[in-house]
Design an enzyme around this catalytic site. Structure first.
Site: not given
Ligand code: APR
Length: 232
Positions: A61, A93-94, A111, A119, A122, A141, A179, A207
């Site tokens: 990642r 959340q990213n 997140h 560590c 620590c 560490c 998103g 969606e």
């Molecule tokens: N623009 C906007 N939204 C989009 C796009 C785009 N181009 N492409 C996809 N999406 C939307 C999808 O429709 C979906 O609803 O982004 C969303 C992604 O959902 P997840 O994969 O579930 O991601 P997220 O909601 O950020 O996950 C939450 O879960 O895995 C853990 O800690 C991790 O922070 C993450 C948390």
């Protein structure tokens, strides 16, 4: 999205905002990594059982995020922040750094962040872009010799600075969510808190999220397509 001079905007972003930068979302496209569900490599249990596997996942990642560039969605949010100043707050959340690289300043990574480690003992986060892909290169560490882990909030751990997030939600007048599938709490519950306060809530994504019913407005479209319209 028309904002008044005294509006305060709370933005929540999820993996979808980085999709058009080439970073895969979690629950789209099968949500698998090397045959593992993401939830299986992003837990304290996975770390205890197989730190090498966990570090390989986060090293990949790190590589992917370093190769990615912010898209028009990230840049539009930075442009909105330019106009609103301290009346803008971005909770993401990213764990990637694309919001910062687009110019956002008031960003909170609930997140954790990909480019910090800490560590286990620590517990102080430090900048780290290291790639650790084999058992004999896993970081230790320098001070105490304990294992160094990604500075990431895993499933079952508590997101960072929830008090600060709730404070911002309490004084926001508009909540914009972009998103995120609405499947991971507490973030998926922020819109419910906004509803209790009767403030305007908007979702942007291609969606409907799982918690779609909680929003006043759903704007169907991608972040890079729709957010620049909000910024103009
Ligand atoms: N623009 C906007 N939204 C989009 C796009 C785009 N181009 N492409 C996809 N999406 C939307 C999808 O429709 C979906 O609803 O982004 C969303 C992604 O959902 P997840 O994969 O579930 O991601 P997220 O909601 O950020 O996950 C939450 O879960 O895995 C853990 O800690 C991790 O922070 C993450 C948390």
């Amino acid at each position: 999205m028309k904002l008044n001079a005294d509006d305060r905007l709370f933005v929540l972003t999820g993996a979808g905002i980085s999709a058009e930068s080439g970073l895969a979302t979690f629950r789209g496209s099968g949500g698998l990594w090397n045959g593992h569900r993401v939830e299986e490599v992003a837990t304290p249990e996975a770390w205890q059982a197989n730190p090498e596997l966990v570090w390989r996942f986060y090293s990949m990642r790190r590589r992917d995020a370093m190769a990615a560039e912010p898209n028009a969605g990230h840049k539009a949010l930075a442009a909105i922040e330019q106009k609103l100043g301290e009346r803008f707050y971005l909770c993401t959340q990213n764990v990637d750094d694309l919001h910062e690289r687009a110019g956002s300043k008031r960003v909170h990574h609930m997140h954790g962040t990909l480019f910090q480690s800490r560590c286990e003992r620590c517990a102080v986060p430090f900048a780290d872009k290291g790639i650790y892909e084999s058992a004999d290169t896993l970081p230790l560490c320098e001070k105490c010799g304990h294992a160094v882990r990604p500075h990431i909030v895993w499933f079952g751990e508590i997101p960072l600075d929830m008090d600060g997030i709730y404070r911002e939600l309490e004084r926001a007048t508009v909540v914009l969510v972009v998103g995120t599938s609405g499947s991971v709490y507490p973030a998926a519950g922020f819109v419910g808190i906004a509803n209790q306060r009767g403030i305007r809530t908007i979702y942007v994504g291609p969606e409907e999220p799982l918690n779609a019913d909680a929003f006043d407005e759903i704007v169907l479209g991608t972040a890079a397509e729709m957010l620049p319209r909000f910024a103009s």
